[in-house]
Design a protein around this motif. Structure first.
Motif, mmCIF file in Angstrom:
data_model
loop_
_atom_site.group_PDB
_atom_site.id
_atom_site.type_symbol
_atom_site.label_atom_id
_atom_site.label_comp_id
_atom_site.label_asym_id
_atom_site.label_seq_id
_atom_site.Cartn_x
_atom_site.Cartn_y
_atom_site.Cartn_z
ATOM 1 N N PHE A 262 98.731 134.448 48.279
ATOM 2 C CA PHE A 262 99.921 135.196 48.679
ATOM 3 C C PHE A 262 100.159 136.400 47.766
ATOM 4 O O PHE A 262 101.292 136.812 47.566
ATOM 5 N N GLN B 137 99.521 130.447 45.255
ATOM 6 C CA GLN B 137 100.004 131.783 44.893
ATOM 7 C C GLN B 137 98.899 132.821 45.009
ATOM 8 O O GLN B 137 99.154 133.969 45.384
ATOM 9 N N PHE C 154 106.090 136.935 53.012
ATOM 10 C CA PHE C 154 104.789 136.338 52.735
ATOM 11 C C PHE C 154 103.699 137.278 53.213
ATOM 12 O O PHE C 154 103.734 137.757 54.347
ATOM 13 N N ARG C 155 102.739 137.546 52.329
ATOM 14 C CA ARG C 155 101.574 138.355 52.686
ATOM 15 C C ARG C 155 100.334 137.579 52.263
ATOM 16 O O ARG C 155 100.215 137.184 51.108
ATOM 17 N N LEU C 156 99.447 137.398 53.208
ATOM 18 C CA LEU C 156 98.258 136.595 52.929
ATOM 19 C C LEU C 156 97.134 137.420 52.317
ATOM 20 O O LEU C 156 96.877 138.551 52.723
ATOM 21 N N CYS D 202 105.582 131.544 46.238
ATOM 22 C CA CYS D 202 104.624 132.242 47.095
ATOM 23 C C CYS D 202 105.170 133.478 47.790
ATOM 24 O O CYS D 202 104.420 134.181 48.471
ATOM 25 N N PHE E 83 106.029 137.198 48.324
ATOM 26 C CA PHE E 83 105.297 138.368 47.814
ATOM 27 C C PHE E 83 106.053 139.083 46.699
ATOM 28 O O PHE E 83 105.491 139.429 45.675
#
Length: 153
Positions: free
Chosen positions: A101, A98, A33-35, A18, A20
């Motif tokens: 993310f 995934q 991590f980028r949502l 997950c 980035f």
């Protein structure tokens, strides 16, 4: 201790799947991590197989080994259908996550992960059969040398 190692390994798999930028994670140990609150669910069904790409093949080998090890840890090297089912569900969950993310989850990765999990199950079957066979052999040797066995002759 085994539970601790299992949880740590599951978290590592989550971070690997997950993060980035996988290359930044791998080469510079940068976790990012980028949502993505509106994932593209069609990503799961893409068949962008890249057998000629060494990087892609290495990632698939990583999937196989990662979930092989998770299944071994979760089953404690025993034959456990519950460990197999739990690990397959975790593999599917990581592929779905995934998408949230900005990564590309794929159904074929779940299939690859499942292959690793089933190989771990087969390894456990063979390992348990080996343990059972060696235990029987040791017991038979011990009984044949015991004083009671020689009295019966």
């Amino acid at each position: 201790m085994r539970i601790f190692l299992t949880v740590i390994w599951a978290v590592c798999l989550f971070v690997f799947t997950c993060s980035f930028d996988f290359n930044a994670l791998l080469h510079h140990q940068q976790v990012d991590f980028r949502l993505n609150f509106s994932p593209d669910w069609s990503e799961l069904l893409k068949l962008d197989l890249q057998w000629s790409s060494e990087v892609w093949v290495n990632r698939k080998i990583g999937h196989f080994i990662g979930f092989f090890l998770l299944a071994l840890l979760l089953s404690n090297f025993r034959v456990s259908k519950l460990a197999v089912i739990t690990t397959i569900l975790y593999a599917a969950l990581t592929e779905i996550l995934q998408l949230y993310f900005f990564r590309s989850g794929r159904i074929y990765d779940v299939v690859n992960d499942t292959f690793g999990i089933l190989c771990a199950y087969l390894f456990c079957l063979l390992f348990q059969a080996y343990i059972k066979r060696t235990t029987r052999t040791k017991t038979a040797k011990r009984l044949s040398r015991s004083p009671l066995a020689s009295d019966k002759k």
